[in-house]
Scaffold this active site. Structure first.
Site, short mmCIF file in Angstrom:
data_model
loop_
_atom_site.label_atom_id
_atom_site.label_comp_id
_atom_site.label_asym_id
_atom_site.label_seq_id
_atom_site.Cartn_x
_atom_site.Cartn_y
_atom_site.Cartn_z
N ASP A 61 36.53 43.88 48.03
CA ASP A 61 36.92 42.91 47.02
C ASP A 61 38.45 42.80 47.03
O ASP A 61 39.14 43.57 47.71
CB ASP A 61 36.38 43.29 45.63
CG ASP A 61 36.28 42.07 44.71
OD1 ASP A 61 36.93 41.04 45.01
OD2 ASP A 61 35.57 42.12 43.70
N GLU B 266 35.70 37.16 35.07
CA GLU B 266 35.81 38.60 35.30
C GLU B 266 36.11 39.36 33.99
O GLU B 266 35.69 38.94 32.91
CB GLU B 266 36.83 38.88 36.40
CG GLU B 266 36.42 38.19 37.71
CD GLU B 266 37.25 38.57 38.91
OE1 GLU B 266 37.62 39.75 39.06
OE2 GLU B 266 37.54 37.68 39.73
C1 BGC Z 1 36.26 39.00 42.52
C2 BGC Z 1 35.34 38.56 43.62
C3 BGC Z 1 35.91 37.37 44.34
C4 BGC Z 1 37.30 37.67 44.82
C5 BGC Z 1 37.95 36.51 45.53
C6 BGC Z 1 37.67 39.14 43.00
O1 BGC Z 1 38.53 39.37 41.94
O2 BGC Z 1 35.79 40.22 41.98
O3 BGC Z 1 34.08 38.27 43.09
O4 BGC Z 1 35.08 37.03 45.40
O5 BGC Z 1 38.10 38.02 43.72
O6 BGC Z 1 38.29 35.50 44.67
C1 BGC Z 2 42.52 35.34 42.02
C2 BGC Z 2 41.09 35.70 41.98
C3 BGC Z 2 41.00 37.14 41.90
C4 BGC Z 2 41.82 37.69 40.76
C5 BGC Z 2 41.78 39.16 40.70
C6 BGC Z 2 43.23 35.90 40.84
O1 BGC Z 2 44.57 35.55 40.88
O2 BGC Z 2 42.65 33.98 42.06
O3 BGC Z 2 40.41 35.23 43.09
O4 BGC Z 2 39.68 37.47 41.74
O5 BGC Z 2 43.13 37.26 40.85
O6 BGC Z 2 42.86 39.70 40.08
#
Ligand code: BGC
Ligand code: BGC
Length: 649
Positions: A328, A522
């Site tokens: 991830d 998230e």
């Molecule tokens: C998320 C994932 C996602 C990745 C890319 C992460 O923060 O947990 O689900 O695929 O970001 O955006």
């Molecule tokens: C990104 C996401 C990622 C997240 C995690 C964001 O800035 O765009 O894809 O999952 O940061 O911290």
């Protein structure tokens, strides 16, 4: 022939490794220039021949690759951190757009050119290995303004319709392949056990079997597109393993605000973990899912990114997963403050590609050091690269590296929007319908509409829409809000009044109030208090005073605590996060279709009852039981009030 080449290359590798291990200086200076020369790659090389079996092509290509090229394949950077030239310079295997990695104008045309820019450079490298671009199309190709936005998975869970979900997978793949993006970080196959988790809506259900059935249908659809396009698309089952099982209060992450469950710790024993969370992966592997993403979370204090037993022994060994494991976003960094140790642990645990996402040069350097020091074996590197190359060959990327113009007109097409509209209709769960409040007659004389969700594409769509967190005020081309859908459904003789706060003059037979959650993604959406906001409650009470029958529609990423307001309305509808097609809601409200949705999560009575799910509420009755159990949902033939128990005093 192949064997001979490989022997020579292994020798060359041994020599270069010996040189590298001479000192840190050489490592830092070690050239990133390829060892394979363009001259040695003729167009009739085995790996370039699409008539050859995939494994033969993989072995041929692997035998020609330098260590730098191999490590490059294992590296994925986010688009804002890398130019297309740098991508080629470091032989990157993949680039992704994270939640906020949008292109500037954000049209499909611009996305297509943008991705092509990276691909053009990758194809200029000596071996010409195409790059694979990845995005989170978790409810349609939702980065792009004008794409079809399908309901988030929680709504699809309520449809109980694998055939529909399969078609949504296909439609999403088509819209992405138009732009040359073959890799989706979807579906989430989590089985969320606590709806306070901000990713509850990304999960189809709290029920293992339902998640397994729907996620596999999605993977099947996403990875097989009818009416052929030459390049295929690859799905990702995520987040391995137990991301929906973390204990409330165990997260130490803090992005935007302190997280509560997301990226936290899971405390189940292995038998429970296997029965709750593993079946969806078993089925995904049977469906030949291209990749699996490891979870940020921990299990009994150990980061999943470091869990060799679960990644290598169970996923790749026991389950026989032949695809590749991607980390991830910066997930490897969380294993240890010593980055080299973190990298070594994750790669040796079985992670094949690192979603870095920013400092990919540091990752590449550390990988080289680890290989030189013998901390990561050549065999492990080869295994990882084989898996990644196999996926690229299977997709057809070597032959068709670019976006497919024939698919451009599928982006936000009528056919896809009709499919999304059907999904919305089938996802609506009728919680209560007294006084025959629903359906509403289209020729009703007056109709009052209130609530901040009534005309908000942001609330309708939730997180992962254009941006990572989503936005209340987002404008989506071609979309229809619930208010707009109501306007186009009612008769020309109906007087419609809209007031967000419910402060109306006069009276009406029917009022509709659309309430719910503002978008989040998230752990930013981890919440302890799931009651409606004061603003929502006053919109309900204000409207109640002016209407004979009141209908409340909830737009939310999870069941909300509505017990205190439940008796204030005659009908309640859970609409989840339906996406761009608001007409799916009015199709059912005005009686063109019946309510068929069933809850895919248990519905709590109170915050104090959380977490509540079918697993921990089995056998509970009265005030101990959920307000509505898993599977609940009324049809709209007449009034079928639930037995109301007042548990509040
Ligand atoms: C998320 C994932 C996602 C990745 C890319 C992460 O923060 O947990 O689900 O695929 O970001 O955006
Ligand atoms: C990104 C996401 C990622 C997240 C995690 C964001 O800035 O765009 O894809 O999952 O940061 O911290």
């Amino acid at each position: 022939m192949i064997i001979k080449q490989r022997t020579i290359l292994s020798l060359a590798l041994l020599i270069s490794l010996t040189l590298l291990s001479c000192g840190a200086e050489e490592i830092a200076d070690s050239s990133i220039a390829p060892t394979a020369t363009s001259a040695s790659i003729s167009n009739d090389s085995i790996y370039k021949d699409s008539g050859r079996p995939v494994d033969a092509r993989v072995e041929d290509l692997l035998s020609r690759m330098s260590l730098d090229e191999k490590i490059g394949q294992m590296t994925q950077a986010e688009n804002n951190s890398i130019s297309s030239e740098e991508g080629a310079k470091y032989y990157l295997g993949s680039v992704l757009s994270g939640g906020d990695g949008i292109s500037s104008t954000n049209t499909i045309g611009e996305w297509t050119d943008y991705v092509k820019g990276y691909q053009d450079q990758a194809l200029q490298t000596p071996l010409g290995i195409p790059l694979i671009y990845g995005v989170d199309s978790v409810h349609g190709f939702s980065h792009v303004n004008g794409a079809t936005i399908f309901p988030h998975n929680i709504g699809l869970g309520a449809t109980r319709n694998p055939q529909l979900v399969k078609k949504i997978g296909q439609a999403t793949a088509q819209e992405m392949l138009a732009a040359g993006i073959a890799w989706n970080f979807s579906p989430v196959v989590a089985v969320p056990q606590d709806i306070r988790w901000g990713r509850t809506y990304e999960g189809f259900s709290e029920d293992t079997q339902l998640v397994t059935d729907l996620s596999s249908a999605y993977i099947e659809g996403f990875q097989t597109i009818p009416n052929g396009t030459d390049v295929m698309a690859g799905a990702t089952a995520k987040h391995y393993l137990g991301d929906g099982g973390t204990k409330f209060g165990t997260s130490t992450q803090n992005i935007i605000r302190p997280y509560l469950l997301d990226q936290g710790n899971m405390l189940y024993d292995e038998a429970t973990v296997r029965s709750l969370f593993l079946p969806a992966y078993q089925s995904a592997v049977k469906n030949d899912v291209m990749s699996v993403m490891t979870s940020f979370s921990s299990w009994n204090g150990t980061k999943m990114h470091a869990n060799k037993h679960m990644i290598t022994d169970v996923l790749k060994g026991e389950l026989g997963f032949k695809g590749f494991v991607v980390s991830d976003w910066g997930g490897i960094d969380q294993i240890d403050s010593d980055y080299q140790k973190a990298v070594m642990t994750a790669i040796n645990a079985g992670v094949d590609m690192n979603m870095v996402p920013y400092d990919y040069v540091r990752f590449i350097d550390v990988m080289k050091k680890a290989v030189a020091a013998g901390d990561i074996s050549q065999a492990r590197i080869d295994d990882a690269v084989r898996r990644i190359l196999r996926a690229k060959f299977k997709l057809g990327l070597f032959e068709h590296p670019y976006g497919d113009p024939a698919l451009t007109n599928t982006v936000g097409s009528d056919a896809h929007r009709q499919l999304a509209r059907q999904a919305v209709r089938e996802s609506l769960v009728l919680l209560k319908n007294d006084k025959d409040a629903l359906p509403i007659a289209k020729d009703i004389s007056t109709l009052f509409v209130a609530g901040h969700g009534a005309d908000s594409m942001g609330m309708q769509s939730g997180g992962w829409t254009i941006t990572w967190q989503g936005n209340d005020d987002v404008k989506l081309m071609g979309s229809t809000s619930i208010l707009e859908a109501i306007k186009s459904t009612i008769s020309s003789s109906t007087t419609l009044k809209f007031n967000e706060t419910g402060k109306f003059d006069g009276a009406s037979d029917v009022g509709i109030v659309v309430v719910g959650e503002s978008p989040y993604a998230e752990g930013v959406g981890d919440k302890q208090d799931l009651r409606l906001t004061a603003e929502d409650i006053s919109a309900i009470t204000n409207t109640r005073a002016h209407v004979k029958k009141l209908i409340v529609i909830i737009l939310s990423g999870r069941p909300m605590v509505i017990t205190d307001q439940f008796q204030d309305a005659d009908a309640w509808v859970a609409a989840w996060l339906p996406g761009s097609e608001g007409e799916g809601v009015t199709d059912v409200l005005f009686g063109d279709y019946l309510f068929t949705g069933k809850l895919s999560y248990s519905w709590p009575r109170s915050n104090a009852q959380l977490p509540i799910n079918e697993n921990n509420s089995a056998g509970k009755t009265g005030c101990q039981a959920p307000l509505f159990p898993f599977g609940y949902g009324l049809g709209n033939a007449g009034s079928q009030a639930i037995e109301w128990i007042n548990c509040l005093n």
